[in-house]
Motif scaffolding. Structure first.
Motif, PDB file in Angstrom:
ATOM      1  N   PRO A  61     -43.572 -22.985   5.819  1.00  0.00           N
ATOM      2  CA  PRO A  61     -44.375 -22.413   4.472  1.00  0.00           C
ATOM      3  C   PRO A  61     -44.254 -23.375   3.271  1.00  0.00           C
ATOM      4  CG  PRO A  61     -42.117 -21.311   4.530  1.00  0.00           C
ATOM      5  CD  PRO A  61     -42.398 -22.388   5.911  1.00  0.00           C
ATOM      6  N   VAL A  62     -45.380 -23.681   2.566  1.00  0.00           N
ATOM      7  CA  VAL A  62     -45.545 -24.487   1.332  1.00  0.00           C
ATOM      8  C   VAL A  62     -45.107 -23.613   0.382  1.00  0.00           C
ATOM      9  CG1 VAL A  62     -47.285 -25.695   0.094  1.00  0.00           C
ATOM     10  CG2 VAL A  62     -47.363 -25.544   2.570  1.00  0.00           C
ATOM     11  N   PRO A  63     -44.217 -24.224  -0.395  1.00  0.00           N
ATOM     12  CA  PRO A  63     -43.656 -23.478  -1.604  1.00  0.00           C
ATOM     13  C   PRO A  63     -44.696 -23.269  -2.722  1.00  0.00           C
ATOM     14  CG  PRO A  63     -42.691 -25.603  -1.706  1.00  0.00           C
ATOM     15  CD  PRO A  63     -43.596 -25.512  -0.498  1.00  0.00           C
ATOM     16  N   PRO A  64     -44.828 -22.090  -3.308  1.00  0.00           N
ATOM     17  CA  PRO A  64     -46.117 -21.851  -4.191  1.00  0.00           C
ATOM     18  C   PRO A  64     -45.720 -22.456  -5.445  1.00  0.00           C
ATOM     19  CG  PRO A  64     -44.100 -20.064  -4.249  1.00  0.00           C
ATOM     20  CD  PRO A  64     -43.842 -20.906  -3.128  1.00  0.00           C
ATOM     21  N   SER A  65     -46.709 -23.007  -6.094  1.00  0.00           N
ATOM     22  CA  SER A  65     -46.830 -23.778  -7.165  1.00  0.00           C
ATOM     23  C   SER A  65     -47.021 -23.070  -8.316  1.00  0.00           C
ATOM     24  CB  SER A  65     -47.393 -25.010  -7.291  1.00  0.00           C
ATOM     25  OG  SER A  65     -48.888 -24.604  -6.816  1.00  0.00           O
ATOM     26  N   ASP A  66     -46.157 -22.743  -9.284  1.00  0.00           N
ATOM     27  CA  ASP A  66     -46.201 -22.016 -10.463  1.00  0.00           C
ATOM     28  C   ASP A  66     -46.741 -22.944 -11.736  1.00  0.00           C
ATOM     29  OD1 ASP A  66     -46.804 -19.955 -12.366  1.00  0.00           O
ATOM     30  OD2 ASP A  66     -44.588 -19.780 -12.556  1.00  0.00           O
ATOM     31  N   LEU A  67     -48.114 -23.007 -11.843  1.00  0.00           N
ATOM     32  CA  LEU A  67     -48.858 -23.904 -12.714  1.00  0.00           C
ATOM     33  C   LEU A  67     -48.687 -23.669 -14.380  1.00  0.00           C
ATOM     34  CD1 LEU A  67     -51.973 -24.769 -11.069  1.00  0.00           C
ATOM     35  CD2 LEU A  67     -49.960 -26.211 -10.867  1.00  0.00           C
ATOM     36  N   LYS A  68     -48.145 -22.331 -14.538  1.00  0.00           N
ATOM     37  CA  LYS A  68     -47.884 -21.865 -15.947  1.00  0.00           C
ATOM     38  C   LYS A  68     -46.644 -22.464 -16.337  1.00  0.00           C
ATOM     39  CE  LYS A  68     -50.417 -17.628 -15.520  1.00  0.00           C
ATOM     40  NZ  LYS A  68     -50.595 -16.193 -15.435  1.00  0.00           N
ATOM     41  N   ASN A  69     -45.432 -22.592 -15.653  1.00  0.00           N
ATOM     42  CA  ASN A  69     -44.211 -23.005 -15.816  1.00  0.00           C
ATOM     43  C   ASN A  69     -44.138 -24.574 -15.942  1.00  0.00           C
ATOM     44  OD1 ASN A  69     -43.417 -20.436 -16.546  1.00  0.00           O
ATOM     45  ND2 ASN A  69     -42.601 -20.141 -14.389  1.00  0.00           N
ATOM     46  N   LEU A  70     -45.123 -25.144 -15.470  1.00  0.00           N
ATOM     47  CA  LEU A  70     -44.866 -26.628 -15.426  1.00  0.00           C
ATOM     48  C   LEU A  70     -45.118 -27.340 -16.846  1.00  0.00           C
ATOM     49  CD1 LEU A  70     -46.823 -27.840 -12.292  1.00  0.00           C
ATOM     50  CD2 LEU A  70     -44.240 -27.852 -12.848  1.00  0.00           C
ATOM     51  N   PRO A  71     -44.474 -28.113 -17.425  1.00  0.00           N
ATOM     52  CA  PRO A  71     -44.631 -28.640 -18.631  1.00  0.00           C
ATOM     53  C   PRO A  71     -46.090 -29.716 -18.703  1.00  0.00           C
ATOM     54  CG  PRO A  71     -42.875 -29.667 -18.110  1.00  0.00           C
ATOM     55  CD  PRO A  71     -43.309 -28.760 -17.063  1.00  0.00           C
ATOM     56  N   ASP A  72     -46.639 -29.680 -19.865  1.00  0.00           N
ATOM     57  CA  ASP A  72     -47.855 -30.497 -19.717  1.00  0.00           C
ATOM     58  C   ASP A  72     -47.240 -32.003 -20.328  1.00  0.00           C
ATOM     59  OD1 ASP A  72     -50.316 -31.779 -19.883  1.00  0.00           O
ATOM     60  OD2 ASP A  72     -50.950 -30.704 -21.830  1.00  0.00           O
ATOM     61  N   PRO A  73     -47.539 -32.988 -19.665  1.00  0.00           N
ATOM     62  CA  PRO A  73     -46.695 -34.294 -19.788  1.00  0.00           C
ATOM     63  C   PRO A  73     -47.668 -34.930 -20.823  1.00  0.00           C
ATOM     64  CG  PRO A  73     -48.188 -34.582 -17.652  1.00  0.00           C
ATOM     65  CD  PRO A  73     -48.238 -32.990 -18.239  1.00  0.00           C
ATOM     66  N   PHE A  74     -48.786 -34.521 -21.357  1.00  0.00           N
ATOM     67  CA  PHE A  74     -49.623 -35.218 -22.387  1.00  0.00           C
ATOM     68  C   PHE A  74     -49.322 -34.424 -23.692  1.00  0.00           C
ATOM     69  CE2 PHE A  74     -51.739 -36.089 -18.155  1.00  0.00           C
ATOM     70  CZ  PHE A  74     -51.541 -37.519 -18.295  1.00  0.00           C
ATOM     71  N   LEU A  75     -48.717 -33.198 -23.828  1.00  0.00           N
ATOM     72  CA  LEU A  75     -48.673 -32.597 -25.161  1.00  0.00           C
ATOM     73  C   LEU A  75     -47.617 -33.073 -26.019  1.00  0.00           C
ATOM     74  CD1 LEU A  75     -49.666 -29.996 -25.941  1.00  0.00           C
ATOM     75  CD2 LEU A  75     -47.725 -28.728 -25.259  1.00  0.00           C
ATOM     76  N   SER A  76     -47.783 -33.156 -27.030  1.00  0.00           N
ATOM     77  CA  SER A  76     -46.765 -33.749 -27.938  1.00  0.00           C
ATOM     78  C   SER A  76     -45.485 -33.065 -28.075  1.00  0.00           C
ATOM     79  CB  SER A  76     -47.771 -33.878 -29.414  1.00  0.00           C
ATOM     80  OG  SER A  76     -46.634 -34.336 -30.565  1.00  0.00           O
ATOM     81  N   TYR A  77     -44.700 -33.596 -28.540  1.00  0.00           N
ATOM     82  CA  TYR A  77     -43.275 -32.804 -28.573  1.00  0.00           C
ATOM     83  C   TYR A  77     -43.429 -31.973 -29.697  1.00  0.00           C
ATOM     84  CZ  TYR A  77     -38.329 -32.194 -30.010  1.00  0.00           C
ATOM     85  OH  TYR A  77     -37.317 -31.542 -30.496  1.00  0.00           O
ATOM     86  N   LEU A  78     -44.126 -32.452 -30.829  1.00  0.00           N
ATOM     87  CA  LEU A  78     -44.074 -31.386 -32.256  1.00  0.00           C
ATOM     88  C   LEU A  78     -44.943 -30.213 -31.761  1.00  0.00           C
ATOM     89  CD1 LEU A  78     -44.772 -34.313 -34.860  1.00  0.00           C
ATOM     90  CD2 LEU A  78     -42.520 -32.971 -34.186  1.00  0.00           C
ATOM     91  N   VAL A  79     -46.267 -30.470 -31.084  1.00  0.00           N
ATOM     92  CA  VAL A  79     -46.869 -29.265 -30.637  1.00  0.00           C
ATOM     93  C   VAL A  79     -46.117 -28.526 -29.650  1.00  0.00           C
ATOM     94  CG1 VAL A  79     -49.031 -28.636 -29.431  1.00  0.00           C
ATOM     95  CG2 VAL A  79     -49.023 -30.815 -31.066  1.00  0.00           C
ATOM     96  N   ARG A  80     -45.261 -28.894 -28.591  1.00  0.00           N
ATOM     97  CA  ARG A  80     -44.638 -28.096 -27.907  1.00  0.00           C
ATOM     98  C   ARG A  80     -43.561 -27.472 -28.516  1.00  0.00           C
ATOM     99  NH1 ARG A  80     -42.317 -31.733 -24.111  1.00  0.00           N
ATOM    100  NH2 ARG A  80     -44.203 -32.278 -23.429  1.00  0.00           N
TER     101      ARG A  80
END
Length: 151
Positions: A61-80
């Motif tokens: 089985p392919v593990p399910p990917s939860d896209l909501k919990n993945l951090p956005d790599p292009f998001l600024s630290y201050l915005v995060r």
């Protein structure tokens, strides 16, 4: 008056410099000679393993990917950081509102219980104290009693 030309002393003439340079070259040569022989003795050759199966089996089985919990790599630290702070504040507000609702329910239940406890159960509890006239007090081994008369 005749000017005398000043001669500079060469720094290499000092005996400490010659000794220090000699010791440095001696250690460098020893490290080169002895270090070269010991470096090759620790090499370990391992046989090459055949490559594994690169195709994904349909049985696994392919593990399910939860896209909501993945951090956005292009998001600024201050915005995060601002988003995390606002999420924490929202969670705290939700907890506070839940606690206030729970407290309001408890207060309403306590008020209802107090109203039921204050409700008169007997005829004597329905009368006011100024309507009664104390006639006698009786003491017995079973307890004390009072005799009252109403209007």
């Amino acid at each position: 008056m005749m000017w005398k030309k000043r001669t500079r002393k060469r720094k290499n003439n000092r005996p400490g410099v010659f000794l220090a340079r000699g010791i440095f070259w001696l250690f460098w040569c020893m490290a080169f000679v002895y270090g070269e022989g010991t470096g090759t003795a620790n090499v370990v050759y391992k046989p090459m393993l055949p490559p594994g199966d690169l195709t994904v089996s349909q049985d696994e089985p392919v593990p399910p990917s939860d896209l909501k919990n993945l951090p956005d790599p292009f998001l600024s630290y201050l915005v995060r950081k601002v988003m995390q702070d606002s999420a924490l504040r929202e969670q705290e507000n939700r907890k506070r509102l839940e606690a206030e609702e729970k407290m309001a329910k408890m207060k309403a239940a306590a008020a209802e219980k107090l109203r039921r406890l204050r409700a008169p159960r007997t005829i004597l509890q329905q009368l006011k104290l100024h309507q009664l006239l104390l006639t006698a007090i009786v003491e017995s081994p079973k307890g004390e009693w009072a005799m009252v008369r109403d209007e």
